[in-house]
Design an enzyme around this catalytic site. Structure first.
Site, PDB file in Angstrom:
ATOM      1  N   LYS A  72     -26.575  92.278  15.378  1.00 21.38           N
ATOM      2  CA  LYS A  72     -26.201  93.674  15.601  1.00 21.38           C
ATOM      3  C   LYS A  72     -27.370  94.465  16.195  1.00 21.38           C
ATOM      4  O   LYS A  72     -27.175  95.309  17.069  1.00 21.38           O
ATOM      5  CB  LYS A  72     -25.721  94.315  14.292  1.00 21.38           C
ATOM      6  N   LYS A 112     -12.972  94.533  20.410  1.00 15.80           N
ATOM      7  CA  LYS A 112     -13.176  95.898  20.876  1.00 15.80           C
ATOM      8  C   LYS A 112     -14.504  96.034  21.616  1.00 15.80           C
ATOM      9  O   LYS A 112     -14.643  96.859  22.512  1.00 15.80           O
ATOM     10  CB  LYS A 112     -13.070  96.906  19.729  1.00 15.80           C
ATOM     11  N   LYS A 143     -12.708  85.999  23.990  1.00 17.65           N
ATOM     12  CA  LYS A 143     -12.152  86.435  22.708  1.00 17.65           C
ATOM     13  C   LYS A 143     -11.776  87.928  22.784  1.00 17.65           C
ATOM     14  O   LYS A 143     -12.568  88.731  23.285  1.00 17.65           O
ATOM     15  CB  LYS A 143     -13.217  86.238  21.619  1.00 17.65           C
TER      16      LYS A 143
HETATM   17  P1  ADP Z   1     -13.619  93.161  16.947  1.00 13.82           P
HETATM   18  O1  ADP Z   1     -14.047  91.804  17.460  1.00 13.82           O
HETATM   19  O2  ADP Z   1     -12.581  93.774  17.792  1.00 13.82           O
HETATM   20  O3  ADP Z   1     -14.794  94.064  16.683  1.00 13.82           O
HETATM   21  P2  ADP Z   1     -13.650  92.850  14.103  1.00 13.82           P
HETATM   22  O4  ADP Z   1     -14.922  92.090  14.212  1.00 13.82           O
HETATM   23  O5  ADP Z   1     -13.664  94.231  13.538  1.00 13.82           O
HETATM   24  O6  ADP Z   1     -12.938  92.887  15.547  1.00 13.82           O
HETATM   25  O7  ADP Z   1     -12.626  91.933  13.309  1.00 13.82           O
HETATM   26  C1  ADP Z   1     -11.779  92.335  12.265  1.00 13.82           C
HETATM   27  C2  ADP Z   1     -10.969  91.118  11.855  1.00 13.82           C
HETATM   28  O8  ADP Z   1     -10.126  90.673  12.938  1.00 13.82           O
HETATM   29  C3  ADP Z   1     -11.816  89.917  11.485  1.00 13.82           C
HETATM   30  O9  ADP Z   1     -11.186  89.257  10.397  1.00 13.82           O
HETATM   31  C4  ADP Z   1     -11.775  89.037  12.727  1.00 13.82           C
HETATM   32  O10 ADP Z   1     -11.938  87.655  12.412  1.00 13.82           O
HETATM   33  C5  ADP Z   1     -10.378  89.319  13.275  1.00 13.82           C
HETATM   34  N1  ADP Z   1     -10.371  89.189  14.747  1.00 13.82           N
HETATM   35  C6  ADP Z   1     -10.945  90.026  15.632  1.00 13.82           C
HETATM   36  N2  ADP Z   1     -10.736  89.635  16.903  1.00 13.82           N
HETATM   37  C7  ADP Z   1     -10.002  88.488  16.836  1.00 13.82           C
HETATM   38  C8  ADP Z   1      -9.454  87.597  17.822  1.00 13.82           C
HETATM   39  N3  ADP Z   1      -9.622  87.804  19.121  1.00 13.82           N
HETATM   40  N4  ADP Z   1      -8.769  86.512  17.386  1.00 13.82           N
HETATM   41  C9  ADP Z   1      -8.581  86.297  16.052  1.00 13.82           C
HETATM   42  N5  ADP Z   1      -9.063  87.110  15.089  1.00 13.82           N
HETATM   43  C10 ADP Z   1      -9.771  88.200  15.448  1.00 13.82           C
END
Ligand code: ADP
Ligand code: TRP
Length: 322
Positions: free
Chosen positions: A111, A194, A191
């Site tokens: 981070k 956000k 992947k």
């Molecule tokens: P982002 O990658 O959008 O910041 P987060 O890290 O906040 O998302 O993830 C929140 C939850 O959603 C976690 O449990 C993460 O494993 C799941 N998640 C996020 N993006 C994906 C994806 N592309 N495919 C599967 N699971 C995802």
């Protein structure tokens, strides 16, 4: 019955990747154990500095989760900041946590490298996460692979407390890593996340959602030519929403040629839109009943507090602040 606990940071508008990777697995766990789920808004403070934004993301996440099938009659659902015990336990845990343990945290280094300020809160984020889990005597914590280290740290901290203040002071949780949850691709084929700006949000309006789907990156194979379905983001996403037969048809049409990507994207949009229709309807109902959502979170916090207070009574007595 096992107690299954997990937290979700309200740090953005929920997208299709979050749905398949986190929300649906959580909804499916209901009935398999005693599910505790909270919105980790105190954690989100380490990445969000805008009060209105945090407030909005937290509220949206509550509504979206309820719309997606989270059932407050079966699940204890609350907002982390409504239960001050998380912060109290965190402090106690921090007094036995070696600084060197935090220094090994991969997520912190990632981070900071991505530009988040190296604040003490970000550094001690895993101790707050440990408190979230240990406060409720959780048996199982379903998390993605990226959270494994935080779970190891939680166990290390609990062991340290038990060694210092007596066995049985805190319960050691187990991580539950789901290998089968596939990564949902985003519009550019990476992947969906956000942080990459490649998401389709769960409950966008029709026009915006259609536009997002139509902007999926594809190669420049001409309409008439055969196309490779295995490398296609459109097919990968379509698999999440369509029947086996419909997927097979789209794959055959890729191989045969004569159908353009625009047609495939249009079909993907229709399937996606229909898939989320019942949840969208439920969400509309929830938006019309703001008091209901407040009541759910308030009741959830009361139930969580009751369980947390029992643990804290034990911990306060063990350390001598009872
Ligand atoms: P982002 O990658 O959008 O910041 P987060 O890290 O906040 O998302 O993830 C929140 C939850 O959603 C976690 O449990 C993460 O494993 C799941 N998640 C996020 N993006 C994906 C994806 N592309 N495919 C599967 N699971 C995802
Ligand atoms: N750190 C987790 C994530 O980013 C969110 C979280 C906070 C959590 N507290 C938790 C997950 C407790 C499981 C248990 O996804």
């Amino acid at each position: 019955m096992k107690r299954i606990l997990t937290g979700l940071q309200p740090s953005g508008t929920l997208h299709v990747g979050n749905y398949f990777g986190a929300i649906r697995p959580m909804v499916d766990l209901q009935g398999q154990g005693e599910v505790f789920l909270f919105l980790a808004d105190l954690h989100a403070l380490t990445s969000t500095r805008d009060a209105a934004e945090l407030r909005q993301y937290t509220r949206e996440a509550a509504i979206d989760l309820l719309a997606c099938g989270l059932d407050p009659a079966r699940t204890v659902f609350w907002r982390q900041s409504d239960v001050a015990l998380h912060a109290e336990l965190m402090w106690i845990l921090s007094t036995v946590t070696p600084k060197a343990l935090m220094e090994r945290a991969v997520a912190y280094k990632d981070k900071v490298q991505k530009g988040l300020p190296a604040d003490v809160g970000l550094f001690t984020y895993p101790i707050l996460q440990a408190a979230d889990i240990l406060l409720y005597d959780a048996d199982l914590v379903p998390v993605g692979k990226d959270q494994m280290q935080h779970l190891e740290m939680t166990r290390d901290i609990a062991i340290k407390i038990n060694e210092t203040y007596g066995e049985g002071t805190l319960k050691l949780p187990e991580a539950q890593v789901s290998e089968e949850v596939a990564v949902v691709p985003g519009l550019d084929g990476q992947k969906m996340s956000k942080s990459y700006g490649n998401t389709v949000v769960l409950f966008g309006d029709e026009k915006t959602t259609r536009k997002r789907v139509m902007s999926i990156v594809t190669d420049s194979t001409p309409l008439e030519a055969p196309k490779d379905p295995s490398g296609s983001t459109v097919v990968a996403l379509y698999k999440l929403f369509a029947s086996k037969e419909d997927v097979a048809r789209m794959e055959d049409e890729h191989r045969a040629g004569g159908v353009g990507y625009g047609t495939f994207k249009q079909r993907l949009f229709e399937a996606m839109w229909e898939f989320f229709a019942p949840m969208r309807a439920r969400r509309e109902e929830l938006l019309a009943r703001p008091d209901y959502v407040n009541d759910v979170l308030r009741d959830g916090a009361a139930r969580a507090r009751e369980v947390g207070e029992r643990t804290m009574a034990r911990v306060r007595a063990a350390v001598g602040i009872d």
